[in-house]
Design an enzyme around this catalytic site. Structure first.
Site, PDB file in Angstrom:
ATOM      1  N   GLU A  39     164.111  77.471 138.023  1.00 26.11           N
ATOM      2  CA  GLU A  39     165.276  78.336 138.212  1.00 26.11           C
ATOM      3  C   GLU A  39     166.114  77.859 139.394  1.00 26.11           C
ATOM      4  O   GLU A  39     167.351  77.871 139.339  1.00 26.11           O
ATOM      5  CB  GLU A  39     164.832  79.787 138.444  1.00 26.11           C
ATOM      6  CG  GLU A  39     164.067  80.389 137.288  1.00 26.11           C
ATOM      7  CD  GLU A  39     162.559  80.165 137.369  1.00 26.11           C
ATOM      8  OE1 GLU A  39     161.833  80.946 136.736  1.00 26.11           O
ATOM      9  OE2 GLU A  39     162.098  79.230 138.062  1.00 26.11           O
ATOM     10  N   CYS A  69     159.367  83.662 139.510  1.00 24.09           N
ATOM     11  CA  CYS A  69     158.630  84.161 140.672  1.00 24.09           C
ATOM     12  C   CYS A  69     159.550  85.057 141.511  1.00 24.09           C
ATOM     13  O   CYS A  69     160.759  85.123 141.281  1.00 24.09           O
ATOM     14  CB  CYS A  69     158.091  82.988 141.494  1.00 24.09           C
ATOM     15  SG  CYS A  69     159.364  82.055 142.400  1.00 24.09           S
ATOM     16  N   CYS A  94     161.233  75.443 142.082  1.00 24.15           N
ATOM     17  CA  CYS A  94     161.066  75.983 140.734  1.00 24.15           C
ATOM     18  C   CYS A  94     162.214  75.560 139.824  1.00 24.15           C
ATOM     19  O   CYS A  94     163.286  75.170 140.275  1.00 24.15           O
ATOM     20  CB  CYS A  94     161.007  77.506 140.792  1.00 24.15           C
ATOM     21  SG  CYS A  94     159.636  78.161 141.767  1.00 24.15           S
ATOM     22  N   ASN A 145     160.977  72.368 137.107  1.00 19.27           N
ATOM     23  CA  ASN A 145     160.265  72.416 138.382  1.00 19.27           C
ATOM     24  C   ASN A 145     160.013  70.991 138.868  1.00 19.27           C
ATOM     25  O   ASN A 145     159.839  70.061 138.082  1.00 19.27           O
ATOM     26  CB  ASN A 145     158.978  73.238 138.290  1.00 19.27           C
ATOM     27  CG  ASN A 145     157.992  72.765 137.249  1.00 19.27           C
ATOM     28  OD1 ASN A 145     158.354  72.360 136.154  1.00 19.27           O
ATOM     29  ND2 ASN A 145     156.703  72.853 137.577  1.00 19.27           N
ATOM     30  N   ILE A 146     160.050  70.834 140.165  1.00 16.15           N
ATOM     31  CA  ILE A 146     159.863  69.534 140.797  1.00 16.15           C
ATOM     32  C   ILE A 146     158.882  69.723 141.947  1.00 16.15           C
ATOM     33  O   ILE A 146     159.190  70.386 142.934  1.00 16.15           O
ATOM     34  CB  ILE A 146     161.204  68.962 141.321  1.00 16.15           C
ATOM     35  CG1 ILE A 146     162.216  68.883 140.184  1.00 16.15           C
ATOM     36  CG2 ILE A 146     160.987  67.602 141.972  1.00 16.15           C
ATOM     37  CD1 ILE A 146     163.639  68.578 140.631  1.00 16.15           C
ATOM     38  N   CYS A 152     162.518  83.238 143.119  1.00 15.70           N
ATOM     39  CA  CYS A 152     163.558  82.883 142.146  1.00 15.70           C
ATOM     40  C   CYS A 152     164.310  84.117 141.674  1.00 15.70           C
ATOM     41  O   CYS A 152     165.512  84.057 141.410  1.00 15.70           O
ATOM     42  CB  CYS A 152     162.960  82.122 140.974  1.00 15.70           C
ATOM     43  SG  CYS A 152     162.572  80.414 141.423  1.00 15.70           S
TER      44      CYS A 152
END
Length: 131
Positions: free
Chosen positions: A55, A86, A53, A42-43, A89
Site C-alpha cells: 500500500e 496493516c 508495504c 511489498n519491498i 497503511c
C-alpha cells in the site's frame, strides 16, 4: 473500470514483490477519482523492519504521478485471502481516501469482499482541519 481491473493491477504488482525474508508477497492498487490506477508491492530489506508495504508503494506512485483522492483500494496476498492493510497503511491510506472510499479484499482469483474504508479505519489520526 471495475473492481476486477483494480484487482488485476494489484495482482500484477504482487508478482514483483521483493519478499526474500518473509516469503509473503503482497500487491496493492489504488484508484483515484480521475480513474488513474497506481499499484505497488511489498519491498523487504535485510534490516527487516525497514521494508515497506504494498500500500505504501502504491501511494508513492500516486504521489509521484501528481496525487489525487483515492476512491478504491485493492489488496491481495499470495498466502492470505482477504488480507487487510496493516495499521500503519490504514493511516497512510486515510490521508488520501475520499469519505466514501471502498476496500476490496481479494484472494489470488479476485475480489472476495468489498467494505467501506471507513469501517476498517473509522477514527484515524488527523489534524483539526480534517486532512
Amino acid at each position: 473500470m471495475s473492481a476486477e481491473d483494480l484487482f488485476a493491477a494489484a495482482s500484477a504488482a504482487m508478482q514483483n514483490a521483493y519478499a526474500p525474508y518473509s516469503r509473503f508477497p503482497v500487491g496493492a492498487a489504488v484508484k483515484t477519482e480521475a480513474g488513474a490506477i497506481h499499484a505497488g508491492c511489498n519491498i523487504e530489506n535485510a534490516s527487516y523492519p525497514e521494508g515497506w508495504c504494498a500500500e505504501t508503494t502504491a501511494l508513492g506512485h500516486l504521489v509521484m504521478a501528481g496525487g489525487g483522492r483515492v476512491t478504491e483500494i485493492a489488496v491481495v496476498a499470495e498466502k492470505m485471502p482477504k488480507i487487510m492493510p496493516c495499521g500503519g497503511c490504514r493511516q497512510r491510506l486515510a490521508e488520501f481516501v475520499t469519505d466514501d472510499a471502498c476496500l476490496h479484499l481479494c484472494d489470488t482469483n479476485g475480489v472476495l469482499e468489498t467494505v467501506p474504508f471507513s469501517a476498517v479505519f473509522p477514527r484515524g489520526f488527523s489534524f483539526e482541519d480534517g486532512k
